[in-house]
Design a protein around this motif. Structure first.
Motif, PDB file in Angstrom:
ATOM      1  N   SER A   1       0.755  -1.168   0.014  1.00 28.99           N
ATOM      2  CA  SER A   1      -0.085   0.057  -0.002  1.00 28.99           C
ATOM      3  C   SER A   1       0.833   1.325  -0.092  1.00 28.99           C
ATOM      4  CB  SER A   1      -0.907   0.035   1.117  1.00 28.99           C
ATOM      5  OG  SER A   1      -1.751  -1.121   1.305  1.00 28.99           O
ATOM      6  N   VAL A   2       0.673   2.157  -1.017  1.00 26.46           N
ATOM      7  CA  VAL A   2       1.403   3.403  -1.254  1.00 26.46           C
ATOM      8  C   VAL A   2       0.426   4.341  -0.842  1.00 26.46           C
ATOM      9  CG1 VAL A   2       2.703   4.867  -2.650  1.00 26.46           C
ATOM     10  CG2 VAL A   2       2.899   2.300  -3.172  1.00 26.46           C
TER      11      VAL A   2
ATOM     12  N   ASP B   1      13.127   1.626   0.772  1.00 23.23           N
ATOM     13  CA  ASP B   1      14.035   2.747  -0.117  1.00 23.23           C
ATOM     14  C   ASP B   1      13.018   3.601  -0.978  1.00 23.23           C
ATOM     15  OD1 ASP B   1      16.017   1.397   1.203  1.00 23.23           O
ATOM     16  OD2 ASP B   1      16.686   0.327  -0.669  1.00 23.23           O
ATOM     17  N   VAL B   2      12.053   3.073  -1.421  1.00 24.98           N
ATOM     18  CA  VAL B   2      11.412   3.996  -2.459  1.00 24.98           C
ATOM     19  C   VAL B   2      10.311   4.934  -1.520  1.00 24.98           C
ATOM     20  CG1 VAL B   2       9.210   3.674  -3.923  1.00 24.98           C
ATOM     21  CG2 VAL B   2      11.066   2.251  -4.161  1.00 24.98           C
ATOM     22  N   ALA B   3       9.918   4.396  -0.561  1.00 27.56           N
ATOM     23  CA  ALA B   3       9.146   5.075   0.232  1.00 27.56           C
ATOM     24  C   ALA B   3       9.900   6.517   0.853  1.00 27.56           C
ATOM     25  CB  ALA B   3       8.632   4.232   1.462  1.00 27.56           C
ATOM     26  N   LYS B   4      10.969   6.231   1.456  1.00 25.00           N
ATOM     27  CA  LYS B   4      12.122   7.337   1.867  1.00 25.00           C
ATOM     28  C   LYS B   4      12.534   8.256   0.901  1.00 25.00           C
ATOM     29  CE  LYS B   4      16.094   7.894   4.498  1.00 25.00           C
ATOM     30  NZ  LYS B   4      17.654   7.202   4.852  1.00 25.00           N
ATOM     31  N   GLU B   5      12.604   7.755  -0.437  1.00 31.90           N
ATOM     32  CA  GLU B   5      13.122   8.541  -1.679  1.00 31.90           C
ATOM     33  C   GLU B   5      11.753   9.367  -1.955  1.00 31.90           C
ATOM     34  OE1 GLU B   5      14.144   6.145  -4.575  1.00 31.90           O
ATOM     35  OE2 GLU B   5      16.057   5.436  -3.490  1.00 31.90           O
ATOM     36  N   SER B   6      10.431   9.112  -1.909  1.00 35.43           N
ATOM     37  CA  SER B   6       9.561   9.456  -2.309  1.00 35.43           C
ATOM     38  C   SER B   6       8.499  10.228  -1.440  1.00 35.43           C
ATOM     39  CB  SER B   6       8.470   8.492  -2.937  1.00 35.43           C
ATOM     40  OG  SER B   6       9.112   7.972  -3.885  1.00 35.43           O
ATOM     41  N   GLY B   7       8.987  10.222   0.001  1.00 43.58           N
ATOM     42  CA  GLY B   7       8.372  11.001   1.073  1.00 43.58           C
ATOM     43  C   GLY B   7       6.934  10.469   1.260  1.00 43.58           C
ATOM     44  N   VAL B   8       6.936   9.383   1.228  1.00 43.99           N
ATOM     45  CA  VAL B   8       5.335   8.732   1.329  1.00 43.99           C
ATOM     46  C   VAL B   8       5.659   7.222   2.362  1.00 43.99           C
ATOM     47  CG1 VAL B   8       4.434   9.202  -0.828  1.00 43.99           C
ATOM     48  CG2 VAL B   8       5.682   7.065  -0.620  1.00 43.99           C
TER      49      VAL B   8
ATOM     50  N   ILE C   1       4.850   3.256   2.564  1.00 41.47           N
ATOM     51  CA  ILE C   1       4.684   1.948   2.090  1.00 41.47           C
ATOM     52  C   ILE C   1       4.566   0.987   2.927  1.00 41.47           C
ATOM     53  CG2 ILE C   1       5.455   0.316   0.284  1.00 41.47           C
ATOM     54  CD1 ILE C   1       6.821   2.477  -1.254  1.00 41.47           C
ATOM     55  N   VAL C   2       3.213   0.469   3.138  1.00 40.98           N
ATOM     56  CA  VAL C   2       3.041  -0.638   4.078  1.00 40.98           C
ATOM     57  C   VAL C   2       2.966  -1.990   3.467  1.00 40.98           C
ATOM     58  CG1 VAL C   2       1.338  -1.714   5.361  1.00 40.98           C
ATOM     59  CG2 VAL C   2       1.505   0.899   5.290  1.00 40.98           C
TER      60      VAL C   2
END
Length: 398
Positions: free
Chosen positions: A197-198, A287-294, A296-297
């Motif tokens: 979940s994004v 990593d994607v969550a940190k880079e994107s500011g969201v 991710i569950v």
């Protein structure tokens, strides 16, 4: 003596053809989903009672029947069939079409039940010709994690008596009627369910700076996961699939949704790599969550392990089936990326998972799990004969 039993099995399986077909059609018309097989279970119990076969209930709708040979000694073996149907709306127009919209025996479990019941009737009539015990496993919930096989094993259902061998068969549309098929060792992949979940800030699509773009981030996440897993797969040379089958973001042409949901499956043939891959999925998502500011569950539902057929059992079964059906009617297979909760049995017991052909020669193949799936019911007779022949021989083998 065994030649006599072979003749009895071949003639007996043909003699109950109409009954096997009737049983299969009954189940096909009355499909029930995983762990909801209440009517199916009651029907099987009535059948066992009518045939004088003792049984016990387990794990809700599950049933374990028991046939004891009259001769002294012998081994304990088990034969297994699954009970559940799929959430599929049948397209076939047959007299035995599913009576329940949105539910269908699209994986052949109706055929497996009918073949096990036919085998039970035949073997029960042969009690005075063999020693040992045959357990009949009618298992719920094969199609839904954590899997009925796992639950039945964890319940202690097979601790006393404990089977020395467990056999199961599954219909295969690629295989012609009258044939059976085997694969020694690793045969079917492990399977785990992946849910991502994004979650970020939604907003007006015309004002991208005022929100985080969950659709774009979800796309990047999928690409990153695919590329990372593919690179690692190339490095370790282990067959692997990371399949994404669901993406949902409830936005609009001018609305960026706050949440995008992704679902998929991870499959492989190595338990160490399976564990490592789950860690990779979590790390890449972080990593994607940190880079994107969201946020991710990540939720991973552990599914089924790798299905591994016992090498010696498989070799012996190939020989036995050749004696019964002719060597030309016995095939061997490669590995498959599909999965099966019978793998839990192969983890705990010497086990064998084999295939029964159900496609009439020269006809179009109807794939498993499709709304058009159907079988050539002549294959049921071969399935019953082969299973009975394997059973009586494995009972007496050392």
């Amino acid at each position: 003596m065994m030649d006599n039993i072979k003749d009895i099995i071949l003639s007996g399986s043909g003699g109950i053809k109409a009954e096997i077909i009737r049983l299969r059609r009954h189940f096909h018309m009355n499909p029930e989903l995983s762990f909801e097989e209440f009517e199916t279970s009651a029907f099987i119990c009535s059948f066992l009672e009518e045939n004088g076969i003792s049984y016990r209930k387990n794990t809700g709708t599950g049933i374990i029947g028991e046939i004891n040979g009259s001769l002294p000694g012998g081994r304990i073996i088990a034969l297994r069939a699954e009970m559940d149907a799929l959430s599929v709306n049948e397209r076939n127009e047959t007299p035995y079409k599913s009576l329940k919209p949105g539910r269908m025996h699209a994986c052949g479990h109706d055929a497996h039940l009918a073949m096990l019941m036919g085998s039970a009737r035949l073997l029960n009539g042969l009690r005075d010709k063999f020693a040992g015990t045959i357990l009949l496993i009618f298992q719920p919930g094969e199609e839904l994690a954590p899997g009925g096989a796992r639950l039945m094993i964890e319940s202690g259902a097979f601790n006393n008596p404990r089977p020395e061998i467990i056999l199961a068969q599954h219909v295969l549309p690629e295989l012609e009627t009258g044939k059976v098929g085997y694969k020694a060792g690793k045969y079917m992949a492990s399977s785990d369910e992946i849910y991502l979940s994004v979650i970020g800030k939604g907003g007006h699509a015309a004002l991208p700076g005022a929100s985080t773009d969950q659709i774009l981030i979800a796309s990047r996440l999928i690409v990153a996961l695919k590329e990372t897993i593919a690179a690692k797969q190339k490095e370790n040379n282990i067959p692997t699939v990371l399949g994404i089958g669901h993406i949902r973001g409830d936005g609009a042409t001018n609305v960026i949704p706050e949440k995008v949901e992704i679902a998929g499956t991870f499959r492989t043939f190595d338990e160490k790599w399976r564990k490592e891959a789950k860690q990779i999925i979590r790390k890449v998502s972080g990593d994607v969550a940190k880079e994107s500011g969201v946020t991710i569950v990540v939720r991973i539902v552990d599914g089924y392990p790798v299905l591994i057929n016992d090498e010696k059992l498989t070799s012996r079964a190939i020989s036995l089936s050749g004696e019964l059906l002719g060597k030309e009617n016995v095939e061997t297979f490669q590995t498959r990326m599909s999965s099966e909760d019978f793998a839990f049995f192969t983890e705990s017991f010497p086990s064998l998972y084999l295939r029964a052909g159900i496609r009439k020669s020269g006809t179009e193949m109807k794939n498993l799990h499709s709304p058009d799936f159907d079988i050539d019911e002549e294959g049921l007779v071969t399935g019953v004969a082969n299973m009975c022949w394997l059973a009586v021989n494995f009972l007496r083998d050392n």
